[in-house]
Enzyme design. Sequence first.
Site, mmCIF file in Angstrom:
data_model
loop_
_atom_site.group_PDB
_atom_site.id
_atom_site.type_symbol
_atom_site.label_atom_id
_atom_site.label_comp_id
_atom_site.label_asym_id
_atom_site.label_seq_id
_atom_site.Cartn_x
_atom_site.Cartn_y
_atom_site.Cartn_z
ATOM 1 N N SER A 145 0.585 -0.942 -0.560
ATOM 2 C CA SER A 145 -0.446 0.206 -0.040
ATOM 3 C C SER A 145 1.031 1.432 0.095
ATOM 4 O O SER A 145 2.199 1.096 0.485
ATOM 5 C CB SER A 145 -1.058 0.080 1.448
ATOM 6 O OG SER A 145 -1.167 1.250 1.381
ATOM 7 N N TYR A 158 -1.622 -0.860 10.334
ATOM 8 C CA TYR A 158 -1.862 -1.257 9.255
ATOM 9 C C TYR A 158 -0.769 -0.657 8.401
ATOM 10 O O TYR A 158 -0.055 -1.610 7.696
ATOM 11 C CB TYR A 158 -2.836 -0.052 8.202
ATOM 12 C CG TYR A 158 -3.261 -0.432 7.244
ATOM 13 C CD1 TYR A 158 -3.714 -1.575 6.366
ATOM 14 C CD2 TYR A 158 -2.425 0.101 5.803
ATOM 15 C CE1 TYR A 158 -3.741 -1.829 5.330
ATOM 16 C CE2 TYR A 158 -2.920 0.227 4.411
ATOM 17 C CZ TYR A 158 -3.662 -1.262 4.195
ATOM 18 O OH TYR A 158 -3.999 -1.191 2.794
#
Length: 202
Positions: A145, A158
């Site tokens: 990501s 995350y």
Amino acid sequence: MAISGRLTDKIALITGAGSGFGRASALRFAAEGASVVCVDRNADAAHSAADDIAAAGGTALALTADVSSAADAERMTTTTLEHFGRIDIVFANAGIPGSGDAHTTTEEEWDRVIAINLKGVWLTSKYALPHMVERRSGVIINQASVGGLIGIPGIFPYAAAKGGVISMTRQMAAAYAPHNIRVNAICPGGVYTPLVELSRQK
């Protein structure tokens, strides 16, 4: 779904294939001619993706697995090999959101996000790699990501997991290149998927 041919005769295992990036990728891989193993911890979602591929004339197998479980990861690899005979492509896509900052993230949240988003990416490839090494052929795609590349407030666990995926991918690429295995990570930005919707509801 019009089937072209860039992935004809390839066998692709995709985790998190029941929704979002995973589902879109499963459908696209099938449209390019691959036989797709649709893995998801949600059995209905996995079967829905596989059914849509089959209805469009493609070949798919639905499997239920928790990628943070070594036993499940090994089983999905073994089942794929038993069903198709080989694995050409692994897309370790399964993931969950993780919110908070360093002082607000709980240990439970940290462990949960790291288990699925980092450990799960490793386990997805771990059991397929010996087969790829033996065949001297394979492609591994790890879902990272932009959150693992730049600082974004509010996604501490995350970001840590995705940063780990990026570093892990670099190491894997160097380690397995001599075996003719390609390993890459993709780092998408914000795309409105069910995972993003879930994170906004928290």
